[in-house]
Design a protein around this motif. Sequence first.
Motif, PDB file in Angstrom:
ATOM      1  N   ILE A   1      37.535  35.938  30.775  1.00  0.00           N
ATOM      2  CA  ILE A   1      37.286  37.346  30.351  1.00  0.00           C
ATOM      3  C   ILE A   1      35.559  37.619  30.597  1.00  0.00           C
ATOM      4  O   ILE A   1      35.235  38.413  31.346  1.00  0.00           O
ATOM      5  CB  ILE A   1      37.465  37.703  28.942  1.00  0.00           C
ATOM      6  CG1 ILE A   1      38.874  37.712  28.690  1.00  0.00           C
ATOM      7  CG2 ILE A   1      36.681  38.848  28.584  1.00  0.00           C
ATOM      8  CD1 ILE A   1      39.332  37.976  27.152  1.00  0.00           C
ATOM      9  N   ALA A   2      34.652  36.390  30.375  1.00  0.00           N
ATOM     10  CA  ALA A   2      33.637  36.433  30.593  1.00  0.00           C
ATOM     11  C   ALA A   2      33.343  36.447  32.270  1.00  0.00           C
ATOM     12  O   ALA A   2      32.439  37.291  32.760  1.00  0.00           O
ATOM     13  CB  ALA A   2      32.697  35.219  30.203  1.00  0.00           C
ATOM     14  N   ARG A   3      34.329  35.688  33.008  1.00  0.00           N
ATOM     15  CA  ARG A   3      33.920  36.038  34.486  1.00  0.00           C
ATOM     16  C   ARG A   3      34.323  37.416  34.843  1.00  0.00           C
ATOM     17  O   ARG A   3      33.564  37.861  35.814  1.00  0.00           O
ATOM     18  CB  ARG A   3      35.043  34.964  34.826  1.00  0.00           C
ATOM     19  CG  ARG A   3      34.899  35.107  36.784  1.00  0.00           C
ATOM     20  CD  ARG A   3      36.125  34.306  37.080  1.00  0.00           C
ATOM     21  NE  ARG A   3      36.070  34.193  38.488  1.00  0.00           N
ATOM     22  CZ  ARG A   3      37.049  33.709  39.420  1.00  0.00           C
ATOM     23  NH1 ARG A   3      37.964  32.977  38.888  1.00  0.00           N
ATOM     24  NH2 ARG A   3      37.087  33.841  40.639  1.00  0.00           N
ATOM     25  N   CYS A   4      35.125  37.828  34.362  1.00  0.00           N
ATOM     26  CA  CYS A   4      35.698  39.310  34.658  1.00  0.00           C
ATOM     27  C   CYS A   4      34.530  40.228  34.412  1.00  0.00           C
ATOM     28  O   CYS A   4      34.276  41.108  35.163  1.00  0.00           O
ATOM     29  CB  CYS A   4      36.931  39.991  34.021  1.00  0.00           C
ATOM     30  SG  CYS A   4      38.271  39.379  34.876  1.00  0.00           S
ATOM     31  N   ILE A   5      33.996  39.946  33.320  1.00  0.00           N
ATOM     32  CA  ILE A   5      32.670  41.078  32.929  1.00  0.00           C
ATOM     33  C   ILE A   5      31.696  40.765  33.796  1.00  0.00           C
ATOM     34  O   ILE A   5      31.041  41.998  34.307  1.00  0.00           O
ATOM     35  CB  ILE A   5      32.451  40.880  31.371  1.00  0.00           C
ATOM     36  CG1 ILE A   5      33.598  41.172  30.445  1.00  0.00           C
ATOM     37  CG2 ILE A   5      31.241  41.668  30.933  1.00  0.00           C
ATOM     38  CD1 ILE A   5      34.156  42.636  30.299  1.00  0.00           C
ATOM     39  N   ARG A   6      31.183  39.522  33.886  1.00  0.00           N
ATOM     40  CA  ARG A   6      29.897  39.386  34.928  1.00  0.00           C
ATOM     41  C   ARG A   6      30.250  40.162  36.219  1.00  0.00           C
ATOM     42  O   ARG A   6      29.226  40.719  36.815  1.00  0.00           O
ATOM     43  CB  ARG A   6      29.824  37.849  35.235  1.00  0.00           C
ATOM     44  CG  ARG A   6      28.818  37.348  34.197  1.00  0.00           C
ATOM     45  CD  ARG A   6      28.288  35.863  34.763  1.00  0.00           C
ATOM     46  NE  ARG A   6      29.528  34.946  35.470  1.00  0.00           N
ATOM     47  CZ  ARG A   6      30.453  34.153  34.834  1.00  0.00           C
ATOM     48  NH1 ARG A   6      30.354  33.993  33.403  1.00  0.00           N
ATOM     49  NH2 ARG A   6      31.260  33.242  35.200  1.00  0.00           N
ATOM     50  N   GLU A   7      31.566  39.870  36.928  1.00  0.00           N
ATOM     51  CA  GLU A   7      31.906  40.187  38.101  1.00  0.00           C
ATOM     52  C   GLU A   7      31.703  41.853  38.152  1.00  0.00           C
ATOM     53  O   GLU A   7      31.152  42.210  38.929  1.00  0.00           O
ATOM     54  CB  GLU A   7      33.274  39.626  38.600  1.00  0.00           C
ATOM     55  CG  GLU A   7      33.579  39.919  39.958  1.00  0.00           C
ATOM     56  CD  GLU A   7      32.766  39.558  40.887  1.00  0.00           C
ATOM     57  OE1 GLU A   7      32.945  39.480  42.122  1.00  0.00           O
ATOM     58  OE2 GLU A   7      31.813  38.313  40.675  1.00  0.00           O
TER      59      GLU A   7
ATOM     60  N   GLY B   1      40.390  42.244  31.695  1.00  0.00           N
ATOM     61  CA  GLY B   1      41.139  41.712  32.851  1.00  0.00           C
ATOM     62  C   GLY B   1      42.235  41.169  32.539  1.00  0.00           C
ATOM     63  O   GLY B   1      43.022  40.616  33.431  1.00  0.00           O
ATOM     64  N   GLU B   2      42.775  41.200  31.163  1.00  0.00           N
ATOM     65  CA  GLU B   2      44.256  40.663  30.993  1.00  0.00           C
ATOM     66  C   GLU B   2      44.700  39.503  31.343  1.00  0.00           C
ATOM     67  O   GLU B   2      45.745  39.236  31.715  1.00  0.00           O
ATOM     68  CB  GLU B   2      45.332  41.802  31.347  1.00  0.00           C
ATOM     69  CG  GLU B   2      44.900  43.309  31.082  1.00  0.00           C
ATOM     70  CD  GLU B   2      45.876  44.277  31.665  1.00  0.00           C
ATOM     71  OE1 GLU B   2      47.121  43.923  31.968  1.00  0.00           O
ATOM     72  OE2 GLU B   2      45.540  45.474  31.750  1.00  0.00           O
ATOM     73  N   PRO B   3      43.570  38.421  31.273  1.00  0.00           N
ATOM     74  CA  PRO B   3      44.094  37.022  31.683  1.00  0.00           C
ATOM     75  C   PRO B   3      45.297  36.381  30.794  1.00  0.00           C
ATOM     76  O   PRO B   3      45.926  35.707  31.048  1.00  0.00           O
ATOM     77  CB  PRO B   3      42.874  36.249  31.445  1.00  0.00           C
ATOM     78  CG  PRO B   3      41.942  36.976  30.542  1.00  0.00           C
ATOM     79  CD  PRO B   3      42.280  38.657  30.730  1.00  0.00           C
ATOM     80  N   GLU B   4      45.157  36.981  29.321  1.00  0.00           N
ATOM     81  CA  GLU B   4      46.061  36.471  28.462  1.00  0.00           C
ATOM     82  C   GLU B   4      47.516  37.351  28.460  1.00  0.00           C
ATOM     83  O   GLU B   4      48.399  36.705  27.748  1.00  0.00           O
ATOM     84  CB  GLU B   4      45.538  36.894  27.069  1.00  0.00           C
ATOM     85  CG  GLU B   4      45.703  38.199  26.599  1.00  0.00           C
ATOM     86  CD  GLU B   4      44.887  39.370  27.122  1.00  0.00           C
ATOM     87  OE1 GLU B   4      44.163  38.982  28.190  1.00  0.00           O
ATOM     88  OE2 GLU B   4      44.805  40.347  26.702  1.00  0.00           O
ATOM     89  N   ARG B   5      47.719  38.185  29.414  1.00  0.00           N
ATOM     90  CA  ARG B   5      48.851  38.784  29.503  1.00  0.00           C
ATOM     91  C   ARG B   5      49.876  38.204  30.714  1.00  0.00           C
ATOM     92  O   ARG B   5      49.424  38.339  31.963  1.00  0.00           O
ATOM     93  CB  ARG B   5      48.801  40.136  29.751  1.00  0.00           C
ATOM     94  CG  ARG B   5      47.858  40.838  28.616  1.00  0.00           C
ATOM     95  CD  ARG B   5      48.042  42.300  28.337  1.00  0.00           C
ATOM     96  NE  ARG B   5      47.005  42.645  27.289  1.00  0.00           N
ATOM     97  CZ  ARG B   5      46.597  43.852  27.172  1.00  0.00           C
ATOM     98  NH1 ARG B   5      47.024  45.058  27.903  1.00  0.00           N
ATOM     99  NH2 ARG B   5      45.719  44.140  26.322  1.00  0.00           N
ATOM    100  N   ASN B   6      51.075  37.530  30.245  1.00  0.00           N
ATOM    101  CA  ASN B   6      51.987  37.361  31.211  1.00  0.00           C
ATOM    102  C   ASN B   6      52.483  38.656  31.938  1.00  0.00           C
ATOM    103  O   ASN B   6      52.774  38.565  33.216  1.00  0.00           O
ATOM    104  CB  ASN B   6      52.957  36.520  30.504  1.00  0.00           C
ATOM    105  CG  ASN B   6      53.448  37.040  29.416  1.00  0.00           C
ATOM    106  OD1 ASN B   6      52.828  38.043  28.815  1.00  0.00           O
ATOM    107  ND2 ASN B   6      54.205  36.472  28.848  1.00  0.00           N
ATOM    108  N   ASP B   7      52.729  39.372  31.266  1.00  0.00           N
ATOM    109  CA  ASP B   7      53.258  40.735  31.639  1.00  0.00           C
ATOM    110  C   ASP B   7      52.847  41.918  30.666  1.00  0.00           C
ATOM    111  O   ASP B   7      52.939  41.597  29.533  1.00  0.00           O
ATOM    112  CB  ASP B   7      54.785  40.480  31.847  1.00  0.00           C
ATOM    113  CG  ASP B   7      55.507  41.847  32.115  1.00  0.00           C
ATOM    114  OD1 ASP B   7      55.803  41.897  33.115  1.00  0.00           O
ATOM    115  OD2 ASP B   7      55.984  42.716  31.051  1.00  0.00           O
TER     116      ASP B   7
END
Length: 756
Positions: free
Chosen positions: A469-475, A487-493
Amino acid sequence: MVTTHNLGFPRIGGQRELKFALEDYWAGRQTEQELAITAADLRRRHWQQQAKLDFAPVGEFSLYDQVLDMSVTLGNLPARVADKEGSELDAYFRAARGRGANDSPCCATAAGEMTKWFDTNYHYIVPEFSADTRFELNPERLLNQLAEARAQGVQAKPVIIGPVTYLWLGKTSDGSNRLDLLERLLPAYAQLLDILADAGADWVQIDEPALVTELDANWRYAFNLAYHQLKSNRPKLLLASYFGELRGNLQLACELPVAGIHLDAVSAPDEVNRIADWLPSHKVLSLGVINGRNIWKSDLTKILDWLEPVHDKLGDRLWLAPSCSLLHVPVDVTPETELDVEIRNWLAFAVQKLDELQVLAQALNEGRKAVQQPLAANQQAIESRRRSARVINPAVRAAVAEITTEMGNRQNPYPQRIALQQQKLRLPAFPTTTIGSFPQTPEIRQARLRFRKGELAAKDYLAQMQSEIARCIREQERLGLDVLVHGEPERNDMVEYFGEQLDGYAFTRFGWVQSYGSRCVKPPILFGDIHRPKAMTVAWTRYAQSLTDKPVKGMLTGPVTILNWSFVRDDQPRKDSCLQLALAIREEVQDLEKAGVDIIQIDEAALREGLPLRQSDWDTYLDWTINSFRIAANGVQDTTQIHTHMCYSEFNDIIKAIAHMDADVITIETSRSDMELLDAFKNFEYPNDIGPGVYDIHSPNVPGQQQIIKLMKLAAERIPAARLWVNPDCGLKTRKWEEVTPALEAMVAAAQVLRA
Ligand code: GLN
Ligand code: ZN
């Protein structure tokens, strides 16, 4: 004797073997030869799994899509695809997926348009036509599969898409009438049927699901013309309709000069007897008695109760099949050892459905006594589900009964709300945002997998997701986006993630269903009343917000989409399940608001695909679905900005309902349509904000800044610039960072140019 057959088998493989082989091939990790071997292995296994049937389907197996295959068979790939160098297979995948200028400077190619296959969640590649389309038969793929099946001793019944439905599925690029192509198309079909007969096919299944839609006189005439011209006894034609009732087309279907017709008896139970009476006595009637669209065991005794009299009437002319191709259900329930045993006993996937078919056929052929045991076991499972206390939750039923109209209304109309929101959010003109997900890297998938297997401790999982999430926010900050996402990394679907946290849902490990190409979904199983025990997304969003001063959008899936992408109950109306979901999402929306989240997006990607196939049934559907969305979304303060997102959508015919949702901002998929989709919004004078997608995320192509500016200018011709947002077509989870970063750079740069 009753004849049993199947209309189509899931092709992706119980372990998604085809998916992985395709993706390896596309990435250059596998040769064409290796891919072919995997495909042949799957076909062999699937035919073995269908060995008890009198006829197994052949040719419905596809490396990408059966409609695209039909286009190949008919020599109708778009010129932009066919003219390039490379193998035939390359051309095929170019048509399906497009080709970026990056990986092949000579050969950048736009992908074919994708759209929903009737009212399912399967997407096909739309055939492209123009006034000068010519067809040239290319039967090789089909003949190879037929030869392969016959060599394995399979009673093969080739499956093709019928000529009228083939035209119906496509679109012309030059305004010409695609029906004018019918006369040019029919000789190719006639030739194909001849060749199939010569290759040993007694029967050919010719799919004409367009028969369950509203057909005007021209289309009805086309059916007559086509089948009178194709009239042949060699091979015999089984004309298959499915996904609905024939209604006004029933007589037409019965009178076409074919050897038999297939009716979806699950969606059209009331037409069974009419057809059985109507159908000329030399024709067979195939009844689709097992539901090919859901995963519940059929009530075999109940089916036999109505089927036996039909059998008495028809005798050997009766064939039995699933209602439609089993493409829409997972392969086999046996490996689902992690599923609760009680629930598992209620389920039937493709393999089990064919077993059920076998029991029915045997009961008809030899009497119910011959199948006493499987019938009793089936009855026991049906009863166990009917009586289960896990299915009914009285508190949920009470809450649904107390829903009021006011719960679906915002405090004030949009103009007042947007002014308040603007004061709070202070966004620039042409605000930029994304649709929610960022690339799901192998590391993310690995972490989720290890966490679920217990190999990764909860705190380590949390840490890894937070670092994503931090990477997504930084980016996103670096890119200069205005409204960020976690960025929804925790979601499989987007559906399973919510289902997992709601009571009333069950999950499979391998219950994959093809969505398009190598993409699969694993629909959760909605089996009971829906209840949200605790907040589902708040902690992730709050964490993301803690890392930035820019607003972070909360990200939810809407009730209609959760419903449409689940396997749903067949023991209560969809509408009732939808309202239960709406209440659960409403609680989540309100929790996000309480946590200080000012922008909340509620995705309704699947609203449109749930539309009934006949327009005359739409209003009823739109009433209860839009009502559910409003209940879920509108329990917030005026200062909270509600977004919704929809993909693949055409809006012309549902724009009124879309406006009635009253979302402050709607983001839609438009990049492939040159903004034509916005005409619907323009003509309706759609009042709220719109983010028309400017980046086609389904293709690896990276859009350029100029292209995005061009698209936004086209948008601004239709919608006042003050109400436009700049965003991709959809979530970015299937893309790679290398693709996403330059694409979003171009997008942000384009927005800056537009502001200037
Ligand atoms: N928020 C979801 C995502 O970005 C939306 C996906 C969808 O609309 N299909 O992945
Ligand atoms: Zn989308």
